[in-house]
Design a protein around this motif. Structure first.
Motif, PDB file in Angstrom:
ATOM      1  N   LEU A  24     -14.661  -2.889   1.797  1.00 58.53           N
ATOM      2  CA  LEU A  24     -13.728  -1.760   1.825  1.00 58.53           C
ATOM      3  C   LEU A  24     -14.473  -0.478   2.161  1.00 58.53           C
ATOM      4  CD1 LEU A  24     -10.941  -0.454   1.142  1.00 58.53           C
ATOM      5  CD2 LEU A  24     -11.745  -0.271  -1.220  1.00 58.53           C
ATOM      6  N   ARG A 194      -3.051   4.512   5.694  1.00 57.85           N
ATOM      7  CA  ARG A 194      -3.622   3.170   5.823  1.00 57.85           C
ATOM      8  C   ARG A 194      -3.298   2.355   4.583  1.00 57.85           C
ATOM      9  NH1 ARG A 194      -9.181   0.631   5.671  1.00 57.85           N
ATOM     10  NH2 ARG A 194      -9.892   2.458   4.543  1.00 57.85           N
ATOM     11  N   THR A 195      -3.021   1.087   4.786  1.00 57.31           N
ATOM     12  CA  THR A 195      -2.751   0.184   3.674  1.00 57.31           C
ATOM     13  C   THR A 195      -3.585  -1.078   3.830  1.00 57.31           C
ATOM     14  OG1 THR A 195      -0.953  -1.010   4.763  1.00 57.31           O
ATOM     15  CG2 THR A 195      -0.354   0.991   3.550  1.00 57.31           C
ATOM     16  N   MET A 196      -3.830  -1.732   2.710  1.00 58.63           N
ATOM     17  CA  MET A 196      -4.439  -3.060   2.732  1.00 58.63           C
ATOM     18  C   MET A 196      -3.752  -3.897   1.667  1.00 58.63           C
ATOM     19  SD  MET A 196      -8.127  -2.535   0.821  1.00 58.63           S
ATOM     20  CE  MET A 196      -8.292  -4.259   0.366  1.00 58.63           C
ATOM     21  N   GLU A 197      -3.713  -5.189   1.880  1.00 59.65           N
ATOM     22  CA  GLU A 197      -3.061  -6.087   0.932  1.00 59.65           C
ATOM     23  C   GLU A 197      -4.078  -7.061   0.365  1.00 59.65           C
ATOM     24  OE1 GLU A 197       0.723  -9.192   0.575  1.00 59.65           O
ATOM     25  OE2 GLU A 197       0.232  -8.244   2.498  1.00 59.65           O
ATOM     26  N   VAL A 203      -8.844  -9.795   0.705  1.00 63.30           N
ATOM     27  CA  VAL A 203      -8.106  -8.935   1.624  1.00 63.30           C
ATOM     28  C   VAL A 203      -7.329  -9.818   2.587  1.00 63.30           C
ATOM     29  CG1 VAL A 203      -8.268  -7.170   3.412  1.00 63.30           C
ATOM     30  CG2 VAL A 203      -9.817  -7.101   1.445  1.00 63.30           C
ATOM     31  N   PRO A 207      -6.441  -4.085   7.380  1.00 61.64           N
ATOM     32  CA  PRO A 207      -5.778  -2.893   6.850  1.00 61.64           C
ATOM     33  C   PRO A 207      -5.033  -2.152   7.953  1.00 61.64           C
ATOM     34  CG  PRO A 207      -7.979  -3.079   5.932  1.00 61.64           C
ATOM     35  CD  PRO A 207      -7.857  -4.145   6.996  1.00 61.64           C
ATOM     36  N   THR A 208      -3.802  -1.756   7.674  1.00 57.72           N
ATOM     37  CA  THR A 208      -2.957  -1.189   8.719  1.00 57.72           C
ATOM     38  C   THR A 208      -1.969  -0.214   8.120  1.00 57.72           C
ATOM     39  OG1 THR A 208      -1.474  -1.754  10.545  1.00 57.72           O
ATOM     40  CG2 THR A 208      -1.229  -3.029   8.520  1.00 57.72           C
TER      41      THR A 208
END
Length: 214
Positions: A24, A194-197, A203, A207-208
C-alpha cells in the motif's frame, strides 16, 4: 515522500490470517477509502497504519519513519478514530477533549473550536455517556483532530452519523492525508479519489475510483 508506504504487510492471530502480504502507498494529501466485508482485514490494516498495532511481518513507514520503532513520534502526527468511540462516559464532551489536550500538550483553547467544528458546541457540558451514538462518534472525530494531525485514520467513521456526517468528514479530511474504512461505496466515492478493496486479508484487484450507479 509518501505519507504511507507499506510492503508485504501480514498479520496473524494464531492460525487466523487477518492480512496477507498487503502492499500500500498513500501519497501526502491523498484520501484513500478501504472497502471490504466484515472480517476482510480493514480494521487490522487501519490499526497498523495508526501505529495501534504491529504487523506480524512486512514493513510500513509513515512520513518516512518506521512505524514500529518511531511510534511515539508518529502518534503526534496521526489522528485515529477506532471502530468504537473509546470515550470517558462520566466526563462531559468538553472534559473528554480537555483530557486529551493534557495528554497531547495541546492548548485547551482548542476545545471550543473543535466542538464547534463537529457540531457539539451546544452539548459541551453533557456527559459523553448521555450523548446519542451519533454525537459520540462526532466527539471521537473531534478528539482525532484535536492536535491537528497530518494523517487521519478513520475506521468506519460514518457509523451512526446523521445525514450531515459526510459533510463533517469532508471538513476534517480537508488539507490532510486520510485513510478511511467504510462499507458505504457512495461515501467512499464522495470523499476519496482512490479506493481499494480487501477480501480475506488480501487486496482485491487494482486500487481505483468507484463509479456509483444512480
Amino acid at each position: 515522500m509518501s505519507a504511507v508506504a507499506a510492503s508485504a504487510l501480514s498479520q496473524r492471530f494464531g492460525m487466523e490470517v487477518a492480512l496477507d502480504a498487503v502492499d500500500l502507498t498513500v501519497d501526502t494529501g491523498e484520501h484513500l477509502a478501504v472497502l471490504g466485508e466484515n472480517g476482510a482485514g480493514k480494521t487490522t490494516l487501519l490499526r497498523i497504519i495508526a501505529t495501534a498495532a504491529r504487523p506480524t511481518s512486512g514493513k510500513i513507514a509513515i512520513f518516512g519513519l518506521d512505524a514500529s520503532s518511531e511510534r511515539r513520534r508518529l502518534r503526534a502526527r496521526i489522528g485515529y478514530v477506532a471502530h468504537t468511540p473509546g470515550l470517558y462516559p462520566a466526563l462531559s464532551a468538553a472534559e473528554n477533549l480537555e483530557f486529551f489536550c493534557a495528554l497531547q500538550g495541546v492548548d485547551r483553547g482548542r476545545v471550543a473550536e473543535v466542538l464547534d467544528l463537529v457540531g457539539l458546541g451546544d452539548v459541551a457540558g453533557r456527559p459523553a455517556g448521555k450523548l446519542s451514538r451519533g454525537a459520540q462518534q462526532r466527539l471521537a472525530i473531534g478528539r482525532a483532530v484535536l492536535h491537528d494531525p497530518a494523517l487521519l485514520v478513520l475506521d468506519e467513521p460514518d457509523a451512526s452519523l446523521d445525514s450531515g456526517g459526510a459533510d463533517l468528514l469532508a471538513r476534517v479530511m480537508r488539507d490532510r492525508t486520510a485513510v478511511i474504512a467504510t462499507h458505504d461505496h457512495a461515501l467512499a466515492n464522495r470523499l476519496c479519489p482512490r479506493t481499494m478493496e480487501l477480501r480475506h486479508g488480501r487486496v482485491a484487484g487494482v486500487p481505483t475510483r468507484l463509479r456509483v450507479v444512480q
